[in-house]
Structures are given as structure tokens and as C-alpha cells.
Design a protein around this motif. Sequence first.
Motif, mmCIF file in Angstrom:
data_model
loop_
_atom_site.group_PDB
_atom_site.id
_atom_site.type_symbol
_atom_site.label_atom_id
_atom_site.label_comp_id
_atom_site.label_asym_id
_atom_site.label_seq_id
_atom_site.Cartn_x
_atom_site.Cartn_y
_atom_site.Cartn_z
ATOM 1 N N LEU A 134 24.892 -16.653 -17.802
ATOM 2 C CA LEU A 134 23.951 -16.977 -16.728
ATOM 3 C C LEU A 134 24.389 -18.221 -15.970
ATOM 4 O O LEU A 134 24.259 -18.297 -14.741
ATOM 5 C CB LEU A 134 22.560 -17.189 -17.321
ATOM 6 N N ALA A 135 24.919 -19.206 -16.701
ATOM 7 C CA ALA A 135 25.358 -20.451 -16.058
ATOM 8 C C ALA A 135 26.481 -20.194 -15.066
ATOM 9 O O ALA A 135 26.520 -20.795 -13.986
ATOM 10 C CB ALA A 135 25.805 -21.445 -17.118
ATOM 11 N N LYS A 136 27.395 -19.308 -15.410
ATOM 12 C CA LYS A 136 28.521 -19.007 -14.517
ATOM 13 C C LYS A 136 28.027 -18.534 -13.148
ATOM 14 O O LYS A 136 28.572 -18.914 -12.110
ATOM 15 C CB LYS A 136 29.415 -17.937 -15.145
ATOM 16 N N ASP A 137 26.983 -17.709 -13.143
ATOM 17 C CA ASP A 137 26.474 -17.181 -11.879
ATOM 18 C C ASP A 137 25.884 -18.280 -10.994
ATOM 19 O O ASP A 137 25.874 -18.146 -9.769
ATOM 20 C CB ASP A 137 25.404 -16.119 -12.144
ATOM 21 N N LEU A 138 25.398 -19.344 -11.598
ATOM 22 C CA LEU A 138 24.816 -20.435 -10.810
ATOM 23 C C LEU A 138 25.876 -21.335 -10.187
ATOM 24 O O LEU A 138 25.605 -22.032 -9.208
ATOM 25 C CB LEU A 138 23.887 -21.274 -11.692
ATOM 26 N N LEU A 139 27.086 -21.316 -10.729
ATOM 27 C CA LEU A 139 28.137 -22.192 -10.220
ATOM 28 C C LEU A 139 28.565 -21.810 -8.800
ATOM 29 O O LEU A 139 28.735 -20.635 -8.483
ATOM 30 C CB LEU A 139 29.368 -22.141 -11.124
ATOM 31 N N ALA A 140 28.769 -22.824 -7.962
ATOM 32 C CA ALA A 140 29.350 -22.609 -6.638
ATOM 33 C C ALA A 140 30.802 -22.177 -6.783
ATOM 34 O O ALA A 140 31.420 -22.348 -7.835
ATOM 35 C CB ALA A 140 29.260 -23.896 -5.823
ATOM 36 N N GLU A 141 31.358 -21.612 -5.724
ATOM 37 C CA GLU A 141 32.745 -21.138 -5.784
ATOM 38 C C GLU A 141 33.722 -22.261 -6.094
ATOM 39 O O GLU A 141 34.763 -22.030 -6.703
ATOM 40 C CB GLU A 141 33.123 -20.458 -4.461
ATOM 41 N N ASP A 142 33.400 -23.488 -5.676
ATOM 42 C CA ASP A 142 34.257 -24.630 -5.983
ATOM 43 C C ASP A 142 33.676 -25.462 -7.127
ATOM 44 O O ASP A 142 34.005 -26.633 -7.281
ATOM 45 C CB ASP A 142 34.467 -25.509 -4.753
ATOM 46 N N GLY A 143 32.819 -24.833 -7.941
ATOM 47 C CA GLY A 143 32.130 -25.556 -9.002
ATOM 48 C C GLY A 143 32.917 -25.645 -10.294
ATOM 49 O O GLY A 143 33.897 -24.917 -10.517
ATOM 50 N N PHE A 144 32.470 -26.541 -11.170
ATOM 51 C CA PHE A 144 33.097 -26.775 -12.469
ATOM 52 C C PHE A 144 32.018 -26.889 -13.540
ATOM 53 O O PHE A 144 30.876 -27.257 -13.251
ATOM 54 C CB PHE A 144 33.900 -28.082 -12.463
ATOM 55 N N ILE A 145 32.418 -26.602 -14.782
ATOM 56 C CA ILE A 145 31.536 -26.799 -15.926
ATOM 57 C C ILE A 145 32.257 -27.623 -16.971
ATOM 58 O O ILE A 145 33.461 -27.437 -17.202
ATOM 59 C CB ILE A 145 31.051 -25.453 -16.514
ATOM 60 N N ALA A 146 31.545 -28.573 -17.561
ATOM 61 C CA ALA A 146 32.075 -29.409 -18.641
ATOM 62 C C ALA A 146 31.153 -29.264 -19.842
ATOM 63 O O ALA A 146 29.931 -29.358 -19.695
ATOM 64 C CB ALA A 146 32.149 -30.873 -18.202
ATOM 65 N N ILE A 147 31.745 -29.033 -21.022
ATOM 66 C CA ILE A 147 30.951 -28.792 -22.229
ATOM 67 C C ILE A 147 31.431 -29.718 -23.334
ATOM 68 O O ILE A 147 32.589 -29.647 -23.757
ATOM 69 C CB ILE A 147 31.074 -27.330 -22.691
ATOM 70 N N SER A 148 30.535 -30.577 -23.814
ATOM 71 C CA SER A 148 30.854 -31.449 -24.944
ATOM 72 C C SER A 148 30.718 -30.658 -26.242
ATOM 73 O O SER A 148 29.773 -29.886 -26.414
ATOM 74 C CB SER A 148 29.911 -32.656 -24.980
ATOM 75 N N ILE A 149 31.652 -30.881 -27.157
ATOM 76 C CA ILE A 149 31.638 -30.139 -28.419
ATOM 77 C C ILE A 149 32.448 -30.922 -29.440
ATOM 78 O O ILE A 149 33.307 -31.733 -29.081
ATOM 79 C CB ILE A 149 32.211 -28.707 -28.232
ATOM 80 N N SER A 150 32.150 -30.714 -30.714
ATOM 81 C CA SER A 150 32.938 -31.344 -31.780
ATOM 82 C C SER A 150 33.851 -30.294 -32.400
ATOM 83 O O SER A 150 33.907 -29.137 -31.961
ATOM 84 C CB SER A 150 32.022 -31.969 -32.829
ATOM 85 N N GLU A 151 34.556 -30.675 -33.453
ATOM 86 C CA GLU A 151 35.613 -29.806 -33.979
ATOM 87 C C GLU A 151 35.092 -28.562 -34.685
ATOM 88 O O GLU A 151 35.831 -27.590 -34.860
ATOM 89 C CB GLU A 151 36.510 -30.593 -34.928
#
Length: 578
Positions: free
Chosen positions: A139-156
Motif C-alpha cells: 500500500l505504501a508503494k502506491d502512495l509514493l510519488a514517481e520521484d519518491g523514496f522510502i527509508a526503513i530502519s531495521i536491525s539485524e
Amino acid sequence: MGGGRQRYQFTWPDKKEAAILANKPITKTLRLDKEKSVGRDGTPGKMDSENIYIEGDNLDALKLLQETYLGKVKMIYIDPPYNTGNDFIYEDDFSQSAGEYADNSGQTDEEGNRLVQNSESNGRYHTDWLNMMYPRLKLAKDLLAEDGFIAISISEEEVTNLRKICNEVLGEKNFRNTIFVRRYDKNLNLQFIEKGLSTMNVGLEYILIYSKNPFSKMNAVYKPNTEERKNKGYWKGFWNNANRPTMRYELLGVTPIDGQWKWMKEVSDEAVKNYMMYEENYASTMSLEEYWEKTGRKKRFLRRNPKGKGKNLGVEHWVAPSSEILRNSNWSDLIVSNNGGINVYFDNPKNPEVIKQIIKLFNVNNNDIVLDFFSGSASTAHATMQLNAKDQGNRKYILVQLPELTDEKSEAYKAGYKTICDIGEERIRRAGKKIKEETGADIDYGFRYFKVDSSNMRDVYYSPADLEQGQLSLLSDNIKEDRTSEDLLIQTMLDLGIDLSSKIETEEIDGKEVYSVADGYLLACFEQRVSEETVINIAKCHPFYAVFRDSGMNNDSVATNFEQFFETYSPETVRRVL
């Protein structure tokens, strides 16, 4: 061997159901809470902010935002549960029986969505986490603009699995970097040194970076340079390990066999002349730094060091003094957890400085939207306001957070914060107040507060034969009794794809309250007993959309002639009836 060709797949139990869940319709809506909202200037209860805070399950919220914000979000930053064995995760209940689901321990929100502690002893330890993340990322991907980016914090614990599902949902070609950010070292292993260590202390966390498409470009971001480098340049080898044959040319008697020089030939030749000019005319009276300063801080310099070896064979370029140095993917100078100077009663709040650097990296500018649907203590709002205050920007944020209960033994609970949402909204208020006091910047310090709730419409399960005379009113007005005109307006805005941050005003037309959204783009009247004059005067305003309550017309004549009124006075207006 028979059968078709096989291809690599990343799969797990219930993956198909998780994908279906992303597209499953919901009967939910958003309801505005004026009391919790804050105006642009920080005044409680004002409704002029363009920022959005949503309390509720983020899966529901992402679905409700699809129509309005499809392709409009420039940046998404999320800090989801890391699945360390102690985290609570969302459980979306598509694979268990009702009995199994009811037996699970954990917290629930008002709609019965559960937060379940995902311990390592759970046989579905990774599966449950993947099932939680997968539909939300789709669902998040569909909200992104064509020049948009996503950053996801995560541990190992889940970085490998997260990378795999991001490759599938967002596209492997859109992976950009894994950024490394430093964690506080708790030295947990000191007590085990004599017996030997099973594992090392964890010193880093990861931030995965993906773009909506492979052609989007990121901005250069910088970190502070050392004091020496701020004032003094240095010489560096001019060869690198790229492979462009046109960049392998003769320079100061050297032609690379492989690899390449760093600059085009014309630029390099000019840099050689610049250094010769300095050596011949100025080296005896000033340093190279002084000469560079004197000549406008733009000249480049190349030389050949007779003692040089390796691929460069002594060919070097001069790196000028600089107060900043270009960042690479190693951000270990930044601590991942920091409250930004605000006591937030929250364990390990994300450092606003890290999020600010990501906002800069993704080229988020005026009127662009930043979305965080695991908002926690609202560090993303804090970072956005800090950056806006610094450059007088108008970046907007949308935050989503489940009202997860705080521990009754915690300092947060004792201070009156019963849910994570209570902490988040107070963090925004305090951060806004602090930024305003320190900078005096004229920016948006507020937010409009919404809650995910059940539909505004009644659930009518009766067949015609079952209806009694007293129940016929259910058919004449299908709106729940506890819902206000404002609730209907927000639902209308969601349905029509109108930004939740749009300006909302009220005016009176023929004695009836009419909502004007975005300077008359939408006119909505949800009053009862709406007359012919009211409909005609709304039509004469020529809104793009006009919306009325189905049961609101004064009589059958008004209802019958409704369409004709608009055809006469504003045929281009799109008409809707709830």
C-alpha cells in the motif's frame, strides 16, 4: 525432467493471504478530533494546519489514504518493530480461526486489532513479522510519488528478510543503499568476557533506501569535516576503479592500462596548468590554500609525485579545504536514538538529525509530503519542523500510530500518557514550542488529528419482509446517529480524493450551514430540510463538487428537481448525495 522453468521466489506461509489483505476493502473512515488538533501557530483547537496525525491501525489508514494521496508522497520513513523477540507486532488475523485468535494474548485497539508479542519461541516468528510488513509495504508503494523514496530502519534480526520483500514489492532495481547508523554501545558482553562471547555487542542499525523508480536522483548530503580539513587541503590519488575507456588518456606521462582518471581530459589539462602556474609564480610566497583562496576558491590542481606508486604512478589531485565532507553510506557519526532535546517518555526515540539528513537526501522540498506510518514518538514531525524552521520551508507530514497502551509501571503512564499516541502528539507540541522559541520561524507548528473509526453508515441487515413500520426510517437516513456533519465532510473528502489538509470554512446559505473546502472547490450541505433556494444558490457558486445528505431535501419536489437545478445553473458541477 519435466515441468516448466523454475525461478527464484521468496515465499513464506500465508504470503498469498497477506497480499490479498492489501487489496481487501474496509468499512472504516477517519474522524476529525478538533480538541486534539493544533493550529499552525501552536494554538490548540485551530484547524489551519496542513499536517496530519492519524490514530489507528496503519493498514486501515493506508487504505483510507489511497484515493487522496495516491502518487503524492515524496518520502516515506518508517521505523517498524524490529522483531527482536520482545516486540509487539500487528496481527491482521487472516490465517487463524476465531477461537485461536481470541486466545492470543496482547493489546487491542478499539477495533479489535491486536498487538501480539512475537517471541522467538513462536514457531511463526519470522512468518508473522513478514505477514505484518508485506501488505503495508504494498500500500505504501502506491502512495509514493514517481520521484519518491522510502527509508526503513531495521536491525539485524530482519534486515535480510526486509531486503527480500522490498526487492519484491518495490523492485530490486530500485534499491539504492543500506545506510549504517550507530547505536549506543551498552557493553552487555562485559560480564561474559572470561567465559567467552557467543556474539558481539550490536553497534549499528540499518536504514534501507529504495526509490519508486530507478531514474530518481538523490541529493548530496554532507557531514562536518575535521578542523584540519576545514582549513587545509590534501593530495589524493587520481585513478579510480571505474571502467570508461574514454577516461583513460595520457596525463603527466601516465596512461592507465585499466580503470580511469577521475576527470575529463580538458579539465585535467587545465588543472595541470593551474598547478604549474602556482609552482612557478607563487609557491615561494604563499601556500596552495592561500593561492586557491586568492584566485576565487574554484581552481583545480593536478601534479605528479615522483615518489608515487600503484595505479596512480604519482598522479594526484588536490582536495580543497571544506567545512563539510560528502556523506557515503556510513553514517556512524550519528547516533540512531536521540530525543532531540525533548523529554518524550519513550524508549529509544529516533534521532531527528538522522531523519533530517534523509529528508535532505531525498530532495524533499516545499509542499512535499513526508509519511511515517509507524510514527512512535513522532520524531519525523520533529525533524520536519526543524528543517522547515531552518530554511523557511513548507514540507508537510502525515503520521500514523496505533494507540498502543503504555505500561502502567512506566514513567510515561505515571505522567498521564496512556497510549503511544498521547506521547506522539505531546512530542509535536513540545518540539513546536521549542523550535518557535529558539528560531521565531513562521512555519506550520500544528497538526489535524484524526482517528480511524467504523463507517459513518448504518449496518442494515434486514430483508424487506423483516422490516416493521418503525424501522423504515433506517432506509430514509442510512447515517449513524452519533455522526456529525463534520464526520460526513471528512468522509466526502476521502471519497473524492481531496487533501485532508485543505482549508475548511463554513458559511450560511439560506439559513443552512454549508462547508466550503479549498476555497469553494467542494461545497457540502448535510443539513435537514434543505430548500429549493439553498440548492439553487449553492449551484450558482459553481463548485467543482456539490454534496448533500440523501434525506436532507425539504420535500419530494426538491429531491425530484435537484439535478435540474444544477443543469440550469452549474451543469459542470459534479453532484453527490450521501
